[in-house]
Design a protein around this motif. Structure first.
Motif, PDB file in Angstrom:
ATOM      1  N   UNK A 178     -16.390  -8.067  -1.839  1.00 55.71           N
ATOM      2  CA  UNK A 178     -15.418  -8.925  -2.322  1.00 55.71           C
ATOM      3  C   UNK A 178     -14.384  -7.680  -2.949  1.00 55.71           C
ATOM      4  N   UNK A 179     -14.938  -6.619  -3.371  1.00 57.27           N
ATOM      5  CA  UNK A 179     -14.103  -5.454  -3.858  1.00 57.27           C
ATOM      6  C   UNK A 179     -13.141  -4.995  -2.837  1.00 57.27           C
ATOM      7  N   UNK A 180     -13.519  -5.072  -1.516  1.00 53.16           N
ATOM      8  CA  UNK A 180     -12.488  -4.671  -0.451  1.00 53.16           C
ATOM      9  C   UNK A 180     -11.139  -5.667  -0.444  1.00 53.16           C
ATOM     10  N   UNK A 181     -11.430  -6.844  -0.896  1.00 52.06           N
ATOM     11  CA  UNK A 181     -10.443  -7.692  -0.885  1.00 52.06           C
ATOM     12  C   UNK A 181      -9.337  -7.370  -1.951  1.00 52.06           C
ATOM     13  N   UNK A 182     -10.170  -6.861  -3.191  1.00 59.66           N
ATOM     14  CA  UNK A 182      -9.080  -6.643  -4.585  1.00 59.66           C
ATOM     15  C   UNK A 182      -8.701  -5.207  -4.032  1.00 59.66           C
ATOM     16  N   UNK A 188      -1.560  -3.716  -0.933  1.00 64.43           N
ATOM     17  CA  UNK A 188      -0.305  -4.615  -0.562  1.00 64.43           C
ATOM     18  C   UNK A 188       0.775  -4.603  -1.511  1.00 64.43           C
ATOM     19  N   UNK A 189       0.270  -4.616  -2.709  1.00 67.60           N
ATOM     20  CA  UNK A 189       1.205  -4.338  -3.907  1.00 67.60           C
ATOM     21  C   UNK A 189       2.060  -3.197  -3.852  1.00 67.60           C
ATOM     22  N   UNK A 190       1.382  -2.077  -3.714  1.00 72.17           N
ATOM     23  CA  UNK A 190       2.184  -0.882  -3.393  1.00 72.17           C
ATOM     24  C   UNK A 190       2.997  -0.984  -2.217  1.00 72.17           C
ATOM     25  N   UNK A 191       2.231  -1.180  -1.070  1.00 70.37           N
ATOM     26  CA  UNK A 191       2.834  -0.689   0.246  1.00 70.37           C
ATOM     27  C   UNK A 191       3.803  -1.998   1.090  1.00 70.37           C
ATOM     28  N   UNK A 199      -0.938 -12.978   1.328  1.00 70.76           N
ATOM     29  CA  UNK A 199      -2.240 -12.448   1.090  1.00 70.76           C
ATOM     30  C   UNK A 199      -3.025 -13.316   0.244  1.00 70.76           C
ATOM     31  N   UNK A 200      -2.578 -13.621  -0.965  1.00 75.94           N
ATOM     32  CA  UNK A 200      -2.987 -14.291  -2.083  1.00 75.94           C
ATOM     33  C   UNK A 200      -3.285 -15.807  -1.453  1.00 75.94           C
TER      34      UNK A 200
END
Lengths: 340, 186
Positions: A178-182, A188-191, A199-200
């Motif tokens: 699940x860490x990968x999803x984080x 995404x927030x940056x790019x 996504x959410x």
């Protein structure tokens, strides 16, 4: 895509020459939903077979992409973050060495079952202490953030770990994918901030799919664990720790999360991370291009060796891989903290 | 003199023999509880014979319990078996609650009501966790679930409750399976 979003994207593209025009959000949502449903379907349908194939194909490459991603995020000079990175790398090395030595300690048969559980609890506590230290060092750099709540939270986790070290270790097995999803969320927030909401929304589907899987598979018969490989797969998913739960359910849920984990590292992050085309510590005049190139080539050779090993002796290679792979699990922590 | 010597020999022999320890009796094997699980008692009007159905997982669990295999018990059973680990866990939990309490008390963003609520929640969680771990919150006795069994059997309804599986010596059980229900005469 709305007109406002298009104009925002156009502005963003103007400011960032490397910006690759994004796909429509609806397509992104569709791909996300289809990927989640397909992963759940395959993981539920043939868990053992799909697990073997997935690990063979994607385990090594996903580690290579992770290494590349971490190198991208590594600053050329540590500066104020020196203590943070020194703690991160020292802890990473010590915990990995300790973890790799655990099978040898177990095989020495000097310990009772209770003593062995204490050793596992000790390693888990060291991991929590290291994470706590990293959080504290990171919080010192973020004046506005108040992360003091992590101290009691960490202590509660440590306490629960001492009550049931096996359950704690099993929780790590399930939480790690699940860490990968984080990571993807932060990236995404940056790019691609305009994709974050989509996504959410896709992520909201995750608990629903998990609930359906649990509902459908909880009454299924246990998977055959007659041969060594199948036994390893069911044990890795927690069949021994949770004997009341169907091993079919455990393997399917774990495999489902693993597939998502691989998809994020191998497909999603490289596609979105295309903005940064080279590794900064290699591109910078004061960087280390040869070291970075050497690391990536060595990692690529490691992937080939892993494939060769899986072809020769799948079970043993699987054991070795999951022991050594603890390093990449640990490495995710400091880099994720740097993104918070 | 000879008679006296003979008498002494006889006496010493009887004393010596009386001092011998008794031959060891085989230890009385008592019933031992190996597993606590759940049981459903139901009726089937179409059946011709009473049936005892055991799920595969329950059988595995029972087999593991009989073999004394560690780590195969129930989830609660797998927790806090070791006194050392329980002590360490307790200390860590104590520190967690203490530090959380201090942080909560020192927090300026919290009002008085929130602090009270937070403290109450913390206490409740602490008591709940401690109760779960020590199995202190066992609730009503196991017999409570079985109290309506005769009525349920008469109506053909299933009854569900806990059951302790005990292994008893053959002499006590008559070499057959016995189901003892915690019911009182009404």
């Amino acid at each position: 895509m709305s007109a406002v979003t298009v104009s925002q994207a156009a502005d963003y593209a103007e400011k960032n020459p490397d910006f690759i025009p994004c796909y429509p959000q609806r397509a992104f949502f569709s791909v996300g939903v289809v990927s989640i449903l397909a992963a759940a379907a395959f993981a539920s349908w043939l868990p053992l077979q799909v697990s073997i194939v997935t690990l063979f194909l994607f385990a090594g490459p996903h580690n290579w992409f992770e290494l590349r991603y971490f190198l991208m995020r590594l600053p050329v000079r540590f500066g104020r973050s020196r203590n943070f990175f020194v703690t991160a790398f020292a802890g990473l090395a010590l915990l990995t060495v300790a973890y790799v030595s655990l099978p040898f300690v177990y095989n020495a048969r000097l310990w009772s079952d209770d003593g062995w559980s204490t050793i596992i609890a000790g390693w888990n506590t060291a991991l929590l202490f290291w994470l706590g230290l990293l959080v504290w060092l990171r919080s010192k750099q973020k004046r506005k953030a108040n992360w003091t709540w992590t101290i009691p939270a960490g202590l509660v986790l440590a306490s629960l770990n001492w009550l049931g070290p096996d359950f704690f270790s099993l929780a790590l097995v399930y939480i790690h994918p699940l860490i990968a999803l984080w990571f993807l969320d932060r990236h995404l927030r940056r790019m691609r901030p305009e994709w974050l909401r989509t996504y959410r929304r896709c992520l909201c589907l995750l608990p629903l799919v998990l609930a359906v899987m649990i509902w459908q598979l909880s009454q299924t018969t246990a998977l055959p664990d007659s041969n060594g490989l199948f036994w390893r797969i069911t044990q890795h998913s927690g069949a021994e720790v949770l004997p009341q739960v169907s091993s079919h359910l455990l393997v399917s849920v774990h495999l489902f999360l693993e597939i998502l984990h691989y998809a994020v590292w191998i497909v999603a992050l490289p596609l979105i991370g295309g903005v940064i085309k080279t590794v900064p510590i290699a591109r910078h005049p004061r960087g280390f291009p040869r070291l970075v190139a050497g690391l990536l080539i060595a990692a690529l050779a490691g992937v080939v060796v892993l494939w060769f090993g899986f072809s020769m002796n799948y079970s043993t290679t699987r054991d070795v891989y999951f022991t050594v792979a603890i390093a990449h699990v640990l490495a995710e922590a400091p880099f994720l903290l740097r993104m918070l | 003199m000879k008679a006296l010597l003979f008498a002494c020999l006889i006496f010493s022999a009887s004393v010596a023999k009386a001092d011998l320890p008794k031959p060891q009796q085989p230890p009385q094997r008592a019933a031992r509880e190996v597993l606590h699980t759940s049981l459903e008692i139901s009726t089937d009007p179409k059946a011709y014979e009473a049936k005892l159905q055991i799920s595969e997982s329950s059988l595995k669990e029972l087999r593991a319990a009989l073999d004394g295999a560690p780590g195969n018990g129930s989830i609660v059973g797998g927790i806090s078996i070791s006194p050392t680990r329980t002590i360490v866990a307790g200390l860590l939990m104590f520190m967690a609650v203490s530090i959380a309490g201090i942080l909560l008390a020192r927090s300026t963003s919290f009002g008085r009501t929130q602090k009270t609520v937070g403290a109450l929640v913390l206490v409740a969680v602490l008591i709940g966790v401690a109760a779960i771990i020590t199995r202190g919150n066992a609730g009503p006795p196991g017999s409570y679930r079985w109290r309506n069994l005769p009525q349920a059997l008469a109506e053909g309804k299933p009854t569900f409750g806990g059951v302790d599986i005990e292994i008893v010596p053959d002499a006590d059980s008559g070499a057959h399976i016995r189901l003892v229900m915690p019911l009182k005469k009404q």
